[in-house]
Design a protein around this motif. Structure first.
Motif, PDB file in Angstrom:
ATOM      1  N   GLN A  70     -12.277  -7.937   1.757  1.00 43.82           N
ATOM      2  CA  GLN A  70     -12.129  -7.549   0.360  1.00 43.82           C
ATOM      3  C   GLN A  70     -11.850  -6.055   0.309  1.00 43.82           C
ATOM      4  OE1 GLN A  70     -15.859  -8.399  -1.530  1.00 43.82           O
ATOM      5  NE2 GLN A  70     -17.016  -6.966  -0.289  1.00 43.82           N
ATOM      6  N   GLY A  71     -11.198  -5.605  -0.750  1.00 42.25           N
ATOM      7  CA  GLY A  71     -10.913  -4.176  -0.859  1.00 42.25           C
ATOM      8  C   GLY A  71     -10.071  -3.867  -2.074  1.00 42.25           C
ATOM      9  N   ASN A  72      -9.666  -2.621  -2.173  1.00 43.26           N
ATOM     10  CA  ASN A  72      -8.747  -2.222  -3.233  1.00 43.26           C
ATOM     11  C   ASN A  72      -7.630  -1.392  -2.622  1.00 43.26           C
ATOM     12  OD1 ASN A  72      -9.665   0.533  -3.047  1.00 43.26           O
ATOM     13  ND2 ASN A  72     -11.421  -0.023  -4.300  1.00 43.26           N
ATOM     14  N   TYR A  73      -6.609  -1.108  -3.421  1.00 38.41           N
ATOM     15  CA  TYR A  73      -5.435  -0.414  -2.887  1.00 38.41           C
ATOM     16  C   TYR A  73      -4.698   0.293  -4.019  1.00 38.41           C
ATOM     17  CZ  TYR A  73      -3.235  -4.624  -4.738  1.00 38.41           C
ATOM     18  OH  TYR A  73      -2.852  -5.648  -5.565  1.00 38.41           O
ATOM     19  N   PHE A  74      -3.889   1.257  -3.640  1.00 36.79           N
ATOM     20  CA  PHE A  74      -2.994   1.966  -4.560  1.00 36.79           C
ATOM     21  C   PHE A  74      -1.591   1.495  -4.200  1.00 36.79           C
ATOM     22  CE2 PHE A  74      -0.570   5.860  -5.786  1.00 36.79           C
ATOM     23  CZ  PHE A  74      -0.891   5.875  -7.130  1.00 36.79           C
ATOM     24  N   ASN A  75      -0.909   0.812  -5.137  1.00 34.50           N
ATOM     25  CA  ASN A  75       0.342   0.160  -4.752  1.00 34.50           C
ATOM     26  C   ASN A  75       1.564   1.036  -4.968  1.00 34.50           C
ATOM     27  OD1 ASN A  75       0.983   0.055  -7.482  1.00 34.50           O
ATOM     28  ND2 ASN A  75       0.788  -2.179  -7.668  1.00 34.50           N
ATOM     29  N   THR A  76       2.702   0.461  -4.588  1.00 34.77           N
ATOM     30  CA  THR A  76       3.953   1.239  -4.655  1.00 34.77           C
ATOM     31  C   THR A  76       4.381   1.532  -6.086  1.00 34.77           C
ATOM     32  OG1 THR A  76       5.119  -0.883  -4.459  1.00 34.77           O
ATOM     33  CG2 THR A  76       4.806   0.394  -2.447  1.00 34.77           C
ATOM     34  N   GLY A  77       3.810   0.811  -7.040  1.00 34.44           N
ATOM     35  CA  GLY A  77       4.129   1.091  -8.439  1.00 34.44           C
ATOM     36  C   GLY A  77       3.216   2.132  -9.053  1.00 34.44           C
ATOM     37  N   GLY A  78       2.310   2.686  -8.229  1.00 33.19           N
ATOM     38  CA  GLY A  78       1.414   3.713  -8.731  1.00 33.19           C
ATOM     39  C   GLY A  78       0.202   3.167  -9.445  1.00 33.19           C
ATOM     40  N   ASN A  79      -0.145   1.909  -9.209  1.00 32.06           N
ATOM     41  CA  ASN A  79      -1.282   1.279  -9.868  1.00 32.06           C
ATOM     42  C   ASN A  79      -2.356   0.887  -8.837  1.00 32.06           C
ATOM     43  OD1 ASN A  79      -0.053   1.186 -12.555  1.00 32.06           O
ATOM     44  ND2 ASN A  79       1.313  -0.370 -11.665  1.00 32.06           N
ATOM     45  N   VAL A 135       0.847  -1.206   0.000  1.00 31.40           N
ATOM     46  CA  VAL A 135       0.000   0.000   0.000  1.00 31.40           C
ATOM     47  C   VAL A 135       0.874   1.243   0.000  1.00 31.40           C
ATOM     48  CG1 VAL A 135      -1.817   1.273   1.184  1.00 31.40           C
ATOM     49  CG2 VAL A 135      -1.829  -1.238   1.202  1.00 31.40           C
ATOM     50  N   ASN A 136       0.650   2.110  -0.987  1.00 26.93           N
ATOM     51  CA  ASN A 136       1.413   3.347  -1.141  1.00 26.93           C
ATOM     52  C   ASN A 136       0.918   4.415  -0.169  1.00 26.93           C
ATOM     53  OD1 ASN A 136       2.658   5.734  -2.240  1.00 26.93           O
ATOM     54  ND2 ASN A 136       2.895   4.639  -4.179  1.00 26.93           N
ATOM     55  N   ASN A 137       1.827   5.274   0.293  1.00 25.94           N
ATOM     56  CA  ASN A 137       1.431   6.345   1.210  1.00 25.94           C
ATOM     57  C   ASN A 137       1.127   7.661   0.498  1.00 25.94           C
ATOM     58  OD1 ASN A 137       4.000   7.108   0.454  1.00 25.94           O
ATOM     59  ND2 ASN A 137       4.698   7.581   2.536  1.00 25.94           N
ATOM     60  N   LEU A 138       0.982   7.624  -0.816  1.00 23.17           N
ATOM     61  CA  LEU A 138       0.624   8.836  -1.561  1.00 23.17           C
ATOM     62  C   LEU A 138      -0.847   9.160  -1.305  1.00 23.17           C
ATOM     63  CD1 LEU A 138       1.582  10.944  -3.641  1.00 23.17           C
ATOM     64  CD2 LEU A 138       0.762   9.392  -5.436  1.00 23.17           C
ATOM     65  N   ALA A 139      -1.107  10.297  -0.691  1.00 30.81           N
ATOM     66  CA  ALA A 139      -2.476  10.646  -0.272  1.00 30.81           C
ATOM     67  C   ALA A 139      -3.441  10.695  -1.448  1.00 30.81           C
ATOM     68  CB  ALA A 139      -2.470  11.980   0.464  1.00 30.81           C
ATOM     69  N   THR A 140      -2.970  11.193  -2.598  1.00 35.30           N
ATOM     70  CA  THR A 140      -3.872  11.300  -3.752  1.00 35.30           C
ATOM     71  C   THR A 140      -4.243   9.933  -4.313  1.00 35.30           C
ATOM     72  OG1 THR A 140      -1.937  11.578  -5.180  1.00 35.30           O
ATOM     73  CG2 THR A 140      -3.037  13.581  -4.397  1.00 35.30           C
ATOM     74  N   GLY A 141      -3.481   8.906  -3.946  1.00 35.84           N
ATOM     75  CA  GLY A 141      -3.795   7.568  -4.419  1.00 35.84           C
ATOM     76  C   GLY A 141      -4.924   6.920  -3.643  1.00 35.84           C
ATOM     77  N   GLY A 142      -5.207   7.414  -2.464  1.00 34.97           N
ATOM     78  CA  GLY A 142      -6.327   6.902  -1.676  1.00 34.97           C
ATOM     79  C   GLY A 142      -6.006   5.738  -0.771  1.00 34.97           C
ATOM     80  N   GLY A 143      -4.716   5.295  -0.738  1.00 30.46           N
ATOM     81  CA  GLY A 143      -4.347   4.220   0.173  1.00 30.46           C
ATOM     82  C   GLY A 143      -5.119   2.943  -0.105  1.00 30.46           C
ATOM     83  N   THR A 144      -5.842   2.463   0.886  1.00 29.39           N
ATOM     84  CA  THR A 144      -6.643   1.263   0.718  1.00 29.39           C
ATOM     85  C   THR A 144      -8.050   1.488   1.263  1.00 29.39           C
ATOM     86  OG1 THR A 144      -6.840  -1.104   1.220  1.00 29.39           O
ATOM     87  CG2 THR A 144      -5.839   0.271   2.911  1.00 29.39           C
TER      88      THR A 144
END
Length: 422
Positions: A370-379, A340-349
């Motif tokens: 279940q859920g979704n996430y913004f990963n360290t690769g920006g996806n 999980v990326n810590n970029l705020a605009t990515g929305g985390g998880t």
């Protein structure tokens, strides 16, 4: 030539100590009424005037004593004993805080103290006698040997979902207050409360209610609401939490908004009220650059960090999937490990999980998520998985949510309980 008939006359004070002959009539010049005598009763029998009946003077008094041990005097009454069905109107001097009793004086005769009840013989709830000036309609019941309050002040008002407790709360902290006396029955765990504070109306649910010298109540306040030193009123929800009239279903228990770095969040489970739990988490951002949202269970208030967990999940990214799982771990992953990326605009998880069997003392506990996430690769990706808590012999008292490598930077967590059918 006409003649005037004049009867013996005197003041109320003097007639009260006089005994007239049988059939003799006195004129009471203080009250402007007649007093009939029987030759034996001191003070005779004053006759009621129309105005006395219309104004309720004969059966109305203002209470004295204390709010729970009331006194009242009906000075113009000649009866020396109560009669079944006798009606009395008392003006309250303050709201009761617990069970109440009344010592009534009829004329000069003091009656024994008798309980004030309501309905078919129930004890009064705090606040039933109303605040100062409230008119209380009482009827004496020989069957109950008590006074029955016909109009308890905490009766449900049409269109209102809150009951006046009649008690004054004392502010302790942003989520706690105290009350005089043992109020734990009415202020029970899970019940909703409405407060008047300096900021206005705020709301919350009772987490603990403990009676010592006082009743101390700890709240889970709604969202960002808090109690403050201007706390003056605590109203009770009409619906109770211990024997609720609400059909079974999902009930919000706690909602937390994290806005600054937080190491973890602990949640308490009320297994007596709810049979399963579901938590929704939205835009949970880690402090660390790549992290894993994680779960640990608590038993008797102690968070379990030993190898009692099994978990597995699928991570979906575009068309690929990445299955993974661990047996005998010290936590349960709610997101794929370190992703999980810590970029705020990515929305985390963002996601949810269900916790089943938390109250069991014979079986392991199950968690599905279940859920979704913004990963360290920006996806963006998705995750689906399950976990198991291998503690069959003890119920879970709660759980802890945290990131495995660092703190929680921000996000919203809301816990729901599925009501038991009582």
């Amino acid at each position: 030539m006409s003649s005037a008939l004049k009867l013996r006359r005197d003041t109320s004070a003097n007639i009260a100590v006089a005994t007239g002959a049988a059939g003799e009539v006195f004129v009471d010049t203080t009250k402007n009424t007649l007093v009939v005598n029987d030759g034996a009763t001191t003070g005779g029998f004053p006759l009621a005037r129309v105005s006395d009946v219309q104004t309720g003077l004969l059966n109305t008094a203002t209470t004295g004593g204390t709010v729970n041990a009331l006194t009242a005097t009906l000075p113009t009454v000649n009866a020396t004993a109560l009669t079944n069905g006798q009606q009395i109107m008392l003006i309250s001097s303050g709201a009761n805080t617990s069970n109440a009793a009344l010592v009534l004086t009829l004329g000069a005769t003091v009656q024994a103290s008798k309980s004030i009840l309501k309905g078919s013989g129930q004890q009064l709830a705090p606040g039933d006698t109303g605040t100062a000036g409230y008119p209380m309609g009482l009827v004496y019941s020989a069957t109950l040997n008590a006074y029955v309050l016909l109009n308890p002040a905490t009766a449900v008002s049409v269109g209102s979902q809150w009951l006046a407790s009649g008690l004054t709360p004392t502010y302790i902290s942003a989520n706690s207050f105290s009350l005089t006396g043992n109020q734990a029955t009415e202020f029970h765990v899970g019940r909703r409360l409405q407060f008047t504070t300096t900021a206005g109306m705020v709301y919350g649910s009772i987490v603990t209610s403990v009676f010592g010298a006082l009743t101390t109540v700890t709240m889970q306040m709604d969202l960002s609401q808090v109690l403050d030193s201007g706390l003056s009123v605590a109203n009770l929800s009409i619906l109770r939490a211990d024997h609720s009239g609400v059909p079974v279903g999902d009930v919000p228990i706690r909602s937390v908004v994290v806005s600054s770095s937080t190491a973890f969040l602990d949640f308490t489970l009320d297994n007596a009220t709810y049979e399963s739990f579901e938590l929704f988490y939205t835009c949970i951002i880690p402090v660390a650059t790549s992290d894993t949202l994680s779960f640990r269970a608590a038993v008797a208030g102690v968070v379990q960090s030993t190898a009692v967990y099994t978990h597995a999940n699928y991570a979906f990214l575009n068309t690929a999937s990445n299955p993974g799982g661990v047996t005998g771990d010290s936590l349960i992953y709610l997101t794929p490990g370190g992703i999980v990326n810590n970029l705020a605009t990515g929305g985390g998880t963002t996601g949810s999980f269900k916790l089943l069997g938390a109250a069991s003392t014979t079986n392991n506990k199950v968690l599905t998520h279940q859920g979704n996430y913004f990963n360290t690769g920006g996806n963006f990706g998705g995750t689906l998985g399950f976990g198991e808590v291998s503690i069959p012999a003890a119920a879970l008292s709660g759980f802890r949510l945290f990131f495995a490598a660092g703190n929680i930077a921000s996000g919203t967590f809301t816990l729901y309980g599925k009501k038991r059918a009582f």
